[in-house]
Design a protein around this motif. Structure first.
Motif, PDB file in Angstrom:
ATOM      1  N   LEU A   1      17.983  67.264  22.938  1.00 50.38           N
ATOM      2  CA  LEU A   1      18.722  67.240  24.209  1.00 50.38           C
ATOM      3  C   LEU A   1      19.075  68.663  24.623  1.00 50.38           C
ATOM      4  O   LEU A   1      19.639  69.427  23.845  1.00 50.38           O
ATOM      5  N   TRP A   2      18.722  69.008  25.864  1.00 53.61           N
ATOM      6  CA  TRP A   2      19.092  70.283  26.462  1.00 53.61           C
ATOM      7  C   TRP A   2      20.072  70.038  27.604  1.00 53.61           C
ATOM      8  O   TRP A   2      19.946  69.046  28.341  1.00 53.61           O
ATOM      9  N   LYS A   3      21.017  70.937  27.766  1.00 51.01           N
ATOM     10  CA  LYS A   3      21.958  70.852  28.887  1.00 51.01           C
ATOM     11  C   LYS A   3      21.424  71.696  30.051  1.00 51.01           C
ATOM     12  O   LYS A   3      21.029  72.851  29.868  1.00 51.01           O
TER      13      LYS A   3
ATOM     14  N   VAL B   1      30.378  62.432  28.589  1.00 46.31           N
ATOM     15  CA  VAL B   1      30.998  62.438  27.265  1.00 46.31           C
ATOM     16  C   VAL B   1      29.868  62.245  26.257  1.00 46.31           C
ATOM     17  O   VAL B   1      28.959  61.443  26.485  1.00 46.31           O
ATOM     18  N   ARG B   2      29.921  63.005  25.153  1.00 48.57           N
ATOM     19  CA  ARG B   2      28.841  62.938  24.168  1.00 48.57           C
ATOM     20  C   ARG B   2      29.377  63.304  22.791  1.00 48.57           C
ATOM     21  O   ARG B   2      30.480  63.839  22.659  1.00 48.57           O
ATOM     22  N   PRO B   3      28.612  62.990  21.723  1.00 48.65           N
ATOM     23  CA  PRO B   3      29.095  63.293  20.367  1.00 48.65           C
ATOM     24  C   PRO B   3      29.125  64.795  20.087  1.00 48.65           C
ATOM     25  O   PRO B   3      28.399  65.575  20.714  1.00 48.65           O
ATOM     26  N   THR B   4      29.950  65.193  19.143  1.00 45.74           N
ATOM     27  CA  THR B   4      29.896  66.568  18.655  1.00 45.74           C
ATOM     28  C   THR B   4      28.560  66.770  17.937  1.00 45.74           C
ATOM     29  O   THR B   4      27.983  65.831  17.382  1.00 45.74           O
TER      30      THR B   4
ATOM     31  N   GLU C   1      34.123  65.709  25.920  1.00 45.54           N
ATOM     32  CA  GLU C   1      33.786  65.667  27.336  1.00 45.54           C
ATOM     33  C   GLU C   1      33.294  67.034  27.809  1.00 45.54           C
ATOM     34  O   GLU C   1      33.827  68.070  27.401  1.00 45.54           O
ATOM     35  N   GLU C   2      32.264  67.024  28.644  1.00 40.04           N
ATOM     36  CA  GLU C   2      31.764  68.269  29.217  1.00 40.04           C
ATOM     37  C   GLU C   2      32.836  68.919  30.095  1.00 40.04           C
ATOM     38  O   GLU C   2      33.672  68.226  30.683  1.00 40.04           O
ATOM     39  N   ASP C   3      32.769  70.233  30.195  1.00 43.87           N
ATOM     40  CA  ASP C   3      33.715  70.948  31.042  1.00 43.87           C
ATOM     41  C   ASP C   3      33.406  70.766  32.525  1.00 43.87           C
ATOM     42  O   ASP C   3      34.292  70.886  33.370  1.00 43.87           O
ATOM     43  N   LYS C   4      32.115  70.508  32.822  1.00 41.97           N
ATOM     44  CA  LYS C   4      31.719  70.356  34.224  1.00 41.97           C
ATOM     45  C   LYS C   4      30.533  69.401  34.309  1.00 41.97           C
ATOM     46  O   LYS C   4      29.944  69.019  33.294  1.00 41.97           O
ATOM     47  N   ALA C   5      30.186  69.029  35.520  1.00 44.65           N
ATOM     48  CA  ALA C   5      29.067  68.112  35.743  1.00 44.65           C
ATOM     49  C   ALA C   5      27.744  68.818  35.446  1.00 44.65           C
ATOM     50  O   ALA C   5      27.511  69.941  35.903  1.00 44.65           O
ATOM     51  N   VAL C   6      26.871  68.133  34.706  1.00 47.94           N
ATOM     52  CA  VAL C   6      25.593  68.718  34.315  1.00 47.94           C
ATOM     53  C   VAL C   6      24.493  67.655  34.377  1.00 47.94           C
ATOM     54  O   VAL C   6      24.767  66.454  34.438  1.00 47.94           O
ATOM     55  N   PHE C   7      23.250  68.102  34.383  1.00 47.76           N
ATOM     56  CA  PHE C   7      22.098  67.265  34.075  1.00 47.76           C
ATOM     57  C   PHE C   7      21.741  67.499  32.612  1.00 47.76           C
ATOM     58  O   PHE C   7      22.166  68.473  31.996  1.00 47.76           O
ATOM     59  N   TYR C   8      20.906  66.608  32.071  1.00 49.16           N
ATOM     60  CA  TYR C   8      20.352  66.822  30.740  1.00 49.16           C
ATOM     61  C   TYR C   8      18.841  66.641  30.773  1.00 49.16           C
ATOM     62  O   TYR C   8      18.312  65.841  31.555  1.00 49.16           O
ATOM     63  N   LEU C   9      18.166  67.388  29.919  1.00 52.38           N
ATOM     64  CA  LEU C   9      16.759  67.162  29.630  1.00 52.38           C
ATOM     65  C   LEU C   9      16.700  66.545  28.237  1.00 52.38           C
ATOM     66  O   LEU C   9      17.290  67.071  27.295  1.00 52.38           O
ATOM     67  N   TYR C  10      16.001  65.415  28.123  1.00 54.15           N
ATOM     68  CA  TYR C  10      16.012  64.645  26.871  1.00 54.15           C
ATOM     69  C   TYR C  10      14.584  64.328  26.452  1.00 54.15           C
ATOM     70  O   TYR C  10      13.778  63.891  27.274  1.00 54.15           O
ATOM     71  N   GLU C  11      14.290  64.555  25.178  1.00 56.57           N
ATOM     72  CA  GLU C  11      12.950  64.250  24.653  1.00 56.57           C
ATOM     73  C   GLU C  11      13.064  63.385  23.404  1.00 56.57           C
ATOM     74  O   GLU C  11      13.885  63.649  22.511  1.00 56.57           O
ATOM     75  N   ILE C  12      12.226  62.350  23.349  1.00 57.77           N
ATOM     76  CA  ILE C  12      12.131  61.464  22.194  1.00 57.77           C
ATOM     77  C   ILE C  12      10.730  61.619  21.622  1.00 57.77           C
ATOM     78  O   ILE C  12       9.740  61.441  22.336  1.00 57.77           O
ATOM     79  N   GLN C  13      10.633  61.949  20.341  1.00 57.82           N
ATOM     80  CA  GLN C  13       9.340  62.120  19.687  1.00 57.82           C
ATOM     81  C   GLN C  13       9.212  61.111  18.553  1.00 57.82           C
ATOM     82  O   GLN C  13      10.104  60.992  17.715  1.00 57.82           O
ATOM     83  N   SER C  14       8.110  60.373  18.558  1.00 57.68           N
ATOM     84  CA  SER C  14       7.767  59.512  17.433  1.00 57.68           C
ATOM     85  C   SER C  14       6.399  59.934  16.919  1.00 57.68           C
ATOM     86  O   SER C  14       5.825  60.930  17.400  1.00 57.68           O
ATOM     87  N   LYS C  15       5.858  59.195  15.979  1.00 57.87           N
ATOM     88  CA  LYS C  15       4.578  59.576  15.386  1.00 57.87           C
ATOM     89  C   LYS C  15       3.470  59.634  16.434  1.00 57.87           C
ATOM     90  O   LYS C  15       2.619  60.525  16.405  1.00 57.87           O
ATOM     91  N   ASN C  16       3.499  58.686  17.374  1.00 54.93           N
ATOM     92  CA  ASN C  16       2.390  58.566  18.324  1.00 54.93           C
ATOM     93  C   ASN C  16       2.769  58.849  19.776  1.00 54.93           C
ATOM     94  O   ASN C  16       1.898  58.853  20.642  1.00 54.93           O
ATOM     95  N   GLN C  17       4.063  59.045  20.048  1.00 48.80           N
ATOM     96  CA  GLN C  17       4.496  59.167  21.439  1.00 48.80           C
ATOM     97  C   GLN C  17       5.473  60.325  21.605  1.00 48.80           C
ATOM     98  O   GLN C  17       6.175  60.700  20.660  1.00 48.80           O
TER      99      GLN C  17
END
Length: 406
Positions: free
Chosen positions: A181-183, A10-13, A82-98
């Motif tokens: 975030l990528w599905k 489950v995730r936000p719109t 809610e997602e229609d089916k089971a998935v993985f996600y690829l997630y990236e967090i970017q800050s100034k230095n990281q």
């Protein structure tokens, strides 16, 4: 062999994700919390802290039920979908230095029990049981366990290629971070990731020891209900070279009845001491410690000797400080609960420690050199537990970004 699974999250719109997601609840001051709750009706803080004005006046049972009800309200109002089916996600967090990039997946409670997923921190039973009760009542979790895996050229290549596709989220937050975030939802990609992680002999918990222990306890108590989601807990899997490990520095309220002169004299039995005066000095290597006392900085160099009888734990800087200073000289026994000690993460400037001591709230501060991932893994491989507050590890996940339902 490490088992990971996709899950029906489950995730936000997409139009509300920047408004919904938030930092972890404990990361907000009272003033910040009140402001976000007053002016942002979409914040996930409304879910994890329902009826916040009265939060100190209600029982935990009612509070947890309030969380569950507010969560359902967010779903009913289609703030969360809610997602229609089971998935993985690829997630990236970017800050100034990281930049942190990893896979969001379900990891196995059985792997945790069998030490395929390894730990390096101890847990407090009351906290484990409290969060287990929270999961039992609310039936969801939105704070994944941060888990590292050995660096892999194949996974790095997969991630690099996947990042070329269009993400489902790309937004910025008020703390100047960018979140993408990528599905991962094609069967071929899901199978490839699952099979690749099955070749990895061990995973290591970087952050989230209480959450994983709570998931195990809930599994033990409720597995008879036949809910397959209890067999796994949500994790953010990241290459071990991509985590950032900071130290936790120590602040002590008094010198345990010792004068400054006597205290330094006793320190000299185990440390070479160099006065740094007003230089904001931090340790540069293992076995080095910084100290601030009565307006002066000091460099402490531990007089260690090569000794095959010395255990891995005894060579850990946080353990050395406890064994040679905090316990015998300053009378600190319980690092978790003693009110005379406080902690500040290495992310913050040494000047913050100086200011707190100059203001009179604390008498002395100690700065440590951060552990590295190999030290943490070696301790975990030998079933050794680090002292409390030994590491502050990033990245930190946004609450409400991805929800794992139970």
């Amino acid at each position: 062999m490490a088992k990971i699974i996709p899950f029906k999250a489950v995730r936000p719109t997409a139009d509300k994700v920047a408004l919904v997601t938030c930092r972890t609840y404990d990361d907000y001051s009272s003033a910040e919390l009140a402001a976000w709750l007053s002016f942002n009706p979409y914040s996930f803080l409304h879910v994890i802290n329902p009826a916040y004005v009265y939060s100190q006046k209600i029982t935990l049972d009612k509070r947890f039920k309030g969380v569950a009800h507010k969560y359902q309200d967010f779903k009913s109002d289609e703030i969360l979908i809610e997602e229609d089916k089971a998935v993985f996600y690829l997630y990236e967090i970017q800050s100034k230095n990281q930049k942190f990039t990893g896979i969001i997946a379900g990891t196995s409670v059985i792997d945790y029990q069998n030490n395929v997923i390894k730990k390096h921190e101890d847990t407090l039973q009351y906290r484990v049981e409290l969060f287990k009760d929270y999961l039992h009542q609310t039936h969801f979790n939105t704070e994944p366990v941060l888990i590292t895996y050995p660096d892999s050229t194949e996974i790095n290549t997969f991630i690099a290629l996947r990042k070329q596709s269009k993400p489902i989220y790309d937004f910025s937050t008020t703390n100047k971070e960018r979140h993408i975030l990528w599905k991962i939802d094609t069967q071929s990609e899901i199978d490839w990731l699952t099979e690749h992680f099955e070749k990895i002999p061990n995973l290591y918990i970087a952050d989230g020891h209480h959450r994983s222990a709570s998931a195990e306890l809930l599994f033990q108590e409720d597995q008879h209900l036949g809910n397959p989601n209890l067999n796994f807990f949500m994790s953010f899997l990241i290459a071990e070279s991509n985590v950032k490990i900071y130290e936790f520095n120590r602040l002590i309220r008094d010198l345990n009845g010792l004068s400054k002169e006597v205290f330094i004299q006793k320190l000299a039995e185990n440390f070479i001491i160099k006065v740094k005066d007003q230089e904001l000095w931090k340790p540069q290597n293992k076995f080095e410690f910084g100290m601030y006392l009565e307006g002066r900085f000091y460099a402490l160099f531990y007089k260690h000797e090569s000794n095959s009888d010395t255990s891995l734990l005894e060579n850990l800087d946080a353990q050395i400080l406890y064994d040679k200073v905090l316990h015998p000289l300053l009378g600190i026994e319980d690092l978790r609960n003693d009110e005379r000690i406080d902690y500040i993460s290495g992310k913050q400037s040494v000047s913050v420690i100086k200011d707190l001591i100059d203001e009179g709230e604390f008498e002395v501060g100690f700065m440590l050199y951060p552990s590295d991932i190999n030290e943490i893994k070696t301790l975990a491989d030998n079933n050794l537990i680090m002292p409390p507050k030994s590491t502050y590890i990033e990245p930190k996940f946004r609450s409400g970004l991805v929800v794992y339902e139970l």
